[in-house]
Scaffold this motif. Structure first.
Motif, PDB file in Angstrom:
ATOM      1  N   GLU A  56       0.757  -1.169   0.046  1.00 22.43           N
ATOM      2  CA  GLU A  56       0.123   0.014   0.004  1.00 22.43           C
ATOM      3  C   GLU A  56       0.874   1.243   0.002  1.00 22.43           C
ATOM      4  N   VAL A  57       0.637   2.121  -0.832  1.00 20.42           N
ATOM      5  CA  VAL A  57       1.408   3.365  -1.183  1.00 20.42           C
ATOM      6  C   VAL A  57       0.879   4.328  -0.136  1.00 20.42           C
ATOM      7  N   ARG A  58       1.859   4.967   0.947  1.00 23.17           N
ATOM      8  CA  ARG A  58       1.711   5.716   1.838  1.00 23.17           C
ATOM      9  C   ARG A  58       2.642   6.932   1.757  1.00 23.17           C
ATOM     10  N   LEU A  59       2.105   7.893   0.801  1.00 23.64           N
ATOM     11  CA  LEU A  59       2.793   9.300   0.649  1.00 23.64           C
ATOM     12  C   LEU A  59       3.494   9.722   1.832  1.00 23.64           C
ATOM     13  N   GLN A  60       4.782  10.190   1.602  1.00 25.50           N
ATOM     14  CA  GLN A  60       5.610  10.749   2.845  1.00 25.50           C
ATOM     15  C   GLN A  60       6.100  12.062   2.299  1.00 25.50           C
ATOM     16  N   GLU A  61       6.442  12.779   3.303  1.00 29.27           N
ATOM     17  CA  GLU A  61       7.053  14.095   2.955  1.00 29.27           C
ATOM     18  C   GLU A  61       8.268  14.380   3.751  1.00 29.27           C
ATOM     19  N   LYS A  62       9.426  14.877   3.104  1.00 29.36           N
ATOM     20  CA  LYS A  62      10.569  15.186   3.889  1.00 29.36           C
ATOM     21  C   LYS A  62      10.835  16.861   3.489  1.00 29.36           C
ATOM     22  N   ASN A  63      10.958  17.449   4.621  1.00 23.75           N
ATOM     23  CA  ASN A  63      11.210  18.803   4.472  1.00 23.75           C
ATOM     24  C   ASN A  63      13.116  18.976   4.462  1.00 23.75           C
ATOM     25  N   HIS A  64      13.388  19.817   3.401  1.00 21.80           N
ATOM     26  CA  HIS A  64      14.947  20.086   3.443  1.00 21.80           C
ATOM     27  C   HIS A  64      15.285  21.272   3.592  1.00 21.80           C
ATOM     28  N   GLY A  65      14.306  22.023   4.342  1.00 23.66           N
ATOM     29  CA  GLY A  65      14.921  23.506   4.689  1.00 23.66           C
ATOM     30  C   GLY A  65      14.650  24.381   3.234  1.00 23.66           C
ATOM     31  N   LYS A  66      14.495  25.612   3.810  1.00 19.33           N
ATOM     32  CA  LYS A  66      14.180  26.615   2.593  1.00 19.33           C
ATOM     33  C   LYS A  66      13.187  26.397   1.838  1.00 19.33           C
ATOM     34  N   GLY A  67      11.867  25.991   2.319  1.00 14.85           N
ATOM     35  CA  GLY A  67      10.658  25.715   1.726  1.00 14.85           C
ATOM     36  C   GLY A  67      10.751  24.376   0.725  1.00 14.85           C
ATOM     37  N   VAL A  68      11.875  23.791   0.584  1.00 12.49           N
ATOM     38  CA  VAL A  68      11.819  22.721  -0.162  1.00 12.49           C
ATOM     39  C   VAL A  68      11.458  21.437   0.401  1.00 12.49           C
ATOM     40  N   ARG A  69      10.369  20.829  -0.528  1.00 11.35           N
ATOM     41  CA  ARG A  69       9.506  19.407   0.410  1.00 11.35           C
ATOM     42  C   ARG A  69       9.765  18.458  -0.750  1.00 11.35           C
ATOM     43  N   GLU A  70      10.134  17.358  -0.337  1.00 13.88           N
ATOM     44  CA  GLU A  70      10.226  16.153  -1.251  1.00 13.88           C
ATOM     45  C   GLU A  70       9.003  15.175  -0.760  1.00 13.88           C
ATOM     46  N   SER A  71       8.492  14.728  -1.884  1.00 14.32           N
ATOM     47  CA  SER A  71       7.232  13.646  -1.831  1.00 14.32           C
ATOM     48  C   SER A  71       7.722  12.413  -2.126  1.00 14.32           C
ATOM     49  N   PHE A  72       7.520  11.297  -1.556  1.00 19.13           N
ATOM     50  CA  PHE A  72       8.009   9.949  -1.909  1.00 19.13           C
ATOM     51  C   PHE A  72       6.991   8.787  -1.180  1.00 19.13           C
ATOM     52  N   PHE A  73       7.391   7.735  -1.499  1.00 18.75           N
ATOM     53  CA  PHE A  73       6.846   6.455  -0.751  1.00 18.75           C
ATOM     54  C   PHE A  73       7.932   5.534  -0.686  1.00 18.75           C
ATOM     55  N   THR A  74       7.595   4.691   0.107  1.00 12.87           N
ATOM     56  CA  THR A  74       8.798   3.628   0.526  1.00 12.87           C
ATOM     57  C   THR A  74       8.044   2.093   0.270  1.00 12.87           C
ATOM     58  N   CYS A  75       8.821   1.173  -0.385  1.00 14.86           N
ATOM     59  CA  CYS A  75       8.230  -0.318  -0.067  1.00 14.86           C
ATOM     60  C   CYS A  75       8.162  -0.716   1.339  1.00 14.86           C
ATOM     61  N   THR A  76       7.080  -1.352   1.853  1.00 14.01           N
ATOM     62  CA  THR A  76       7.056  -1.823   2.928  1.00 14.01           C
ATOM     63  C   THR A  76       7.746  -2.973   3.324  1.00 14.01           C
ATOM     64  N   HIS A  77       8.255  -3.645   2.144  1.00 16.09           N
ATOM     65  CA  HIS A  77       8.653  -4.913   2.433  1.00 16.09           C
ATOM     66  C   HIS A  77      10.423  -4.845   2.215  1.00 16.09           C
ATOM     67  N   CYS A  78      10.759  -4.164   1.170  1.00 14.66           N
ATOM     68  CA  CYS A  78      12.350  -3.852   0.959  1.00 14.66           C
ATOM     69  C   CYS A  78      13.002  -2.586   1.404  1.00 14.66           C
ATOM     70  N   GLN A  79      12.035  -1.713   1.794  1.00 16.86           N
ATOM     71  CA  GLN A  79      12.551  -0.346   1.909  1.00 16.86           C
ATOM     72  C   GLN A  79      12.966   0.582   0.762  1.00 16.86           C
ATOM     73  N   THR A  80      12.614   0.185  -0.379  1.00 13.94           N
ATOM     74  CA  THR A  80      13.105   0.946  -1.583  1.00 13.94           C
ATOM     75  C   THR A  80      12.385   2.268  -1.637  1.00 13.94           C
ATOM     76  N   LYS A  81      13.067   3.352  -1.753  1.00 12.44           N
ATOM     77  CA  LYS A  81      12.342   4.411  -1.954  1.00 12.44           C
ATOM     78  C   LYS A  81      12.132   5.050  -3.245  1.00 12.44           C
ATOM     79  N   PHE A  82      10.690   5.540  -3.408  1.00 15.26           N
ATOM     80  CA  PHE A  82      10.372   5.824  -4.697  1.00 15.26           C
ATOM     81  C   PHE A  82       9.954   7.240  -4.679  1.00 15.26           C
ATOM     82  N   PHE A  83      10.715   8.207  -5.410  1.00 13.08           N
ATOM     83  CA  PHE A  83      10.457   9.517  -5.709  1.00 13.08           C
ATOM     84  C   PHE A  83       9.213   9.731  -6.327  1.00 13.08           C
ATOM     85  N   VAL A  84       8.597  10.852  -5.771  1.00 12.95           N
ATOM     86  CA  VAL A  84       7.445  11.226  -6.553  1.00 12.95           C
ATOM     87  C   VAL A  84       7.558  12.564  -7.071  1.00 12.95           C
ATOM     88  N   PHE A  85       7.687  13.662  -6.113  1.00  7.49           N
ATOM     89  CA  PHE A  85       8.174  15.128  -6.775  1.00  7.49           C
ATOM     90  C   PHE A  85       8.607  15.789  -5.708  1.00  7.49           C
TER      91      PHE A  85
END
Length: 100
Positions: free
Chosen positions: A13-42
């Motif tokens: 199940e895809v659960r969109l996550q967000e990481k703040n990089h500072g200075k207003g930059v936000r990365e959205s991604f999701f991670t495989c719950t089995h192998c922890q592979t990270k998939f970049f969204v935008f």
């Protein structure tokens, strides 16, 4: 929403996550719950979000046969600016190679 992992081929199940990089930059991604592979969204920053608001305002305007070409041209220009900026951010902030 479910997705199949490109790495382990298991469905999760895809659960969109967000990481703040500072200075207003936000990365959205999701991670495989089995192998922890990270998939970049935008990735966005204030510049991109401002242009996304411009797009929303254009879509809210009343379109007719006379202004459709003008609005489509504006949308294409703004989308191109957003795409270029996201590509720059993707390479510099997230560590993922920019798209060609």
């Amino acid at each position: 929403m479910n997705s199949q992992c490109d790495n382990c081929k298991l469905t999760f199940e895809v659960r969109l996550q967000e990481k703040n990089h500072g200075k207003g930059v936000r990365e959205s991604f999701f991670t495989c719950t089995h192998c922890q592979t990270k998939f970049f969204v935008f990735i966005t920053d204030d510049y991109i979000r401002q242009h996304q608001k411009r797009i929303k305002r254009i879509y809210k305007k009343k379109w007719n046969n006379e202004n459709t070409d003008k609005y489509n041209h504006r949308l294409d220009e703004i989308k191109s600016l957003i795409e270029m900026r996201m590509n720059q951010l993707r390479g510099t902030v997230s560590g993922i190679a920019p798209l060609p």
